[in-house]
Enzyme design. Structure first.
Site, PDB file in Angstrom:
ATOM      1  N   ASP A   8       0.575  -0.989   0.073  1.00  0.00           N
ATOM      2  CA  ASP A   8       0.012   0.422   0.164  1.00  0.00           C
ATOM      3  C   ASP A   8       1.173   0.900   0.469  1.00  0.00           C
ATOM      4  OD1 ASP A   8      -2.622   1.394   0.202  1.00  0.00           O
ATOM      5  OD2 ASP A   8      -1.370   1.697   2.263  1.00  0.00           O
ATOM      6  N   ASP A  10      -0.074   5.666   0.753  1.00  0.00           N
ATOM      7  CA  ASP A  10      -0.852   6.267   1.613  1.00  0.00           C
ATOM      8  C   ASP A  10      -0.557   5.790   3.352  1.00  0.00           C
ATOM      9  OD1 ASP A  10      -1.032   8.748   0.152  1.00  0.00           O
ATOM     10  OD2 ASP A  10      -2.432   7.357  -1.025  1.00  0.00           O
TER      11      ASP A  10
HETATM   12  C1  XBP Z   1      -5.457   6.150   0.082  1.00  0.00           C
HETATM   13  C2  XBP Z   1      -6.611   7.280  -0.157  1.00  0.00           C
HETATM   14  C3  XBP Z   1      -6.422   8.391  -0.786  1.00  0.00           C
HETATM   15  C4  XBP Z   1      -5.412   9.247  -0.447  1.00  0.00           C
HETATM   16  C5  XBP Z   1      -5.300  10.623  -1.314  1.00  0.00           C
HETATM   17  O1  XBP Z   1      -6.045   4.902   1.056  1.00  0.00           O
HETATM   18  O2  XBP Z   1      -7.763   6.882   0.630  1.00  0.00           O
HETATM   19  O3  XBP Z   1      -7.731   8.623  -1.272  1.00  0.00           O
HETATM   20  O4  XBP Z   1      -6.288   9.937   1.077  1.00  0.00           O
HETATM   21  O5  XBP Z   1      -4.975  10.031  -2.794  1.00  0.00           O
HETATM   22  P1  XBP Z   1      -4.869   3.699   0.179  1.00  0.00           P
HETATM   23  P2  XBP Z   1      -6.174  10.488  -4.255  1.00  0.00           P
HETATM   24  O6  XBP Z   1      -3.577   4.170   1.799  1.00  0.00           O
HETATM   25  O7  XBP Z   1      -5.960   2.443   1.544  1.00  0.00           O
HETATM   26  O8  XBP Z   1      -4.513   3.192  -1.028  1.00  0.00           O
HETATM   27  O9  XBP Z   1      -6.773  12.342  -3.619  1.00  0.00           O
HETATM   28  O10 XBP Z   1      -5.495  10.815  -4.973  1.00  0.00           O
HETATM   29  O11 XBP Z   1      -8.139  10.244  -3.985  1.00  0.00           O
HETATM   30 MG    MG Z   2      -2.700   3.660   3.658  1.00  0.00          MG
END
Ligand code: XBP
Ligand code: MG
Length: 240
Positions: A8, A10
Site C-alpha cells: 500500500d 498512503d
Molecule cells: C489512500 C486514499 C487516497 C488518499 C488521497 O488509501 O484513500 O484517497 O487519501 O489520494 P490507501 P487521492 O492508502 O488505502 O491506498 O486523492 O489520489 O485519492
Molecule cells: Mg494506506
C-alpha cells in the site's frame, strides 16, 4: 512460497495523509476561495472514505455552505481534486514527505533477493509518481513488477480490486504474495483478495483494530525488524 511483496502507499510507505494529502486539500480549498480547513483530528474521520475525490464529495454532502445540488457538488469535487493532487506533488517534490522506518531497507532487500515488488493503492497515479520519484529517484518504476493505482482499480479499498489486479499483473497467486498495509480498509482489501497482510500502524490508525492481520507493529524497523525471512515464515505459518 513467497514470490511478491505488495505495498500500500498512503500511510504505509510514508505518512502521506496527515502531512501530505490533508495539507494539499486545504491548499486547494484556499485557492478556490472556500473557507474550509481540515485539521489533523477531523481528517481522521474523513479518512473513512477512501479516494480523494470521494472524500471531498462526502464532505460536501454534509456541509450547509456547499452547493445544494448533487451535480454541482460532483463538479466541485472534480475541480478541487486535481488541484489537491498538484499541491501534493509540489509538497512531495520539496522533500516534505520521507519514507517510514524500514521501508527502503525492506525494498532494497527484495531487490537484492530478486523478490517481486508491487504497488496496490487507491491513490491517483500522479501522486504515486510524485512520491516514489522523490523517495527512489526518477527510475522508480523499474523497482516494481506492477503498479496498480486508482485509475486501474476504481473500486476503492476495502474492495479487493487493486490487490486482485496486482496479483494478475505480477503473475502470482494470492498465497504466493504478502501485503503491507496501515489501515483497516487496506487490510480488508488484501484479505478479501486472499492475501496475507502485515500492518504497520500509521498515525491515523494507531488505535484501530486489525483482525485478520498476520502481524501488527508500529513500523518495519520496530524490533525485531521485519525481514523477508520473517514474512516468509508468517506466510507458511498460515498454511498457504
Ligand atoms: C489512500 C486514499 C487516497 C488518499 C488521497 O488509501 O484513500 O484517497 O487519501 O489520494 P490507501 P487521492 O492508502 O488505502 O491506498 O486523492 O489520489 O485519492
Ligand atoms: Mg494506506
Amino acid at each position: 512460497m513467497l514470490r511478491a511483496l505488495i505495498w500500500d502507499v498512503d500511510g504505509t510507505v510514508a505518512e502521506t495523509e496527515r502531512d501530505g494529502h490533508r495539507v494539499a486539500f486545504n491548499r486547494a480549498f484556499a485557492e478556490a476561495g472556500l473557507p474550509w480547513t481540515w485539521d489533523v483530528a477531523e481528517y481522521a474521520e474523513l479518512l473513512e472514505v477512501t479516494g480523494g475525490r470521494e472524500r471531498i464529495l462526502a464532505y460536501l454532502q454534509r456541509r450547509g455552505d456547499a452547493p445544494a445540488g448533487a451535480v454541482e457538488r460532483e463538479a466541485l469535487a472534480r475541480q478541487l481534486h486535481p488541484r489537491k493532487n498538484a499541491f501534493y506533488a509540489e509538497l512531495v517534490a520539496q522533500g516534505g514527505i520521507t519514507a517510514r522506518p524500514g521501508v527502503r531497507r525492506l525494498m532494497d532487500e527484495c531487490r537484492a533477493q530478486g523478490m517481486a515488488l508491487a504497488i496496490a493503492t487507491t491513490t491517483s497515479r500522479v501522486n504515486v509518481d510524485a512520491l516514489f520519484a522523490s523517495l527512489l529517484g526518477g527510475d522508480w518504476q523499474t523497482w516494481f513488477a506492477a503498479v496498480v493505482c486508482a485509475e486501474d482499480a476504481p473500486d476503492k479499498k476495502p474492495h479487493p480490486q487493486a490487490y486482485r489486479l496486482a496479483l494478475q499483473r505480477v503473475g502470482v497467486l494470492p498465497h504466493e504474495a504478502f501485503a503491507l498495509e496501515d489501515s483497516p480498509n487496506g487490510l480488508m482489501a488484501a484479505r478479501a483478495a486472499g492475501i496475507a497482510c502485515g500492518v504497520t500502524r500509521s498515525a491515523y490508525f494507531a488505535d484501530a483494530q486489525f483482525d485478520g492481520a498476520a502481524w501488527v507493529r508500529d513500523d518495519l524497523d520496530a524490533p525485531p525488524p521485519v525481514t523477508l525471512a520473517m514474512i516468509g515464515s508468517a506466510l507458511s505459518g498460515r498454511g498457504g
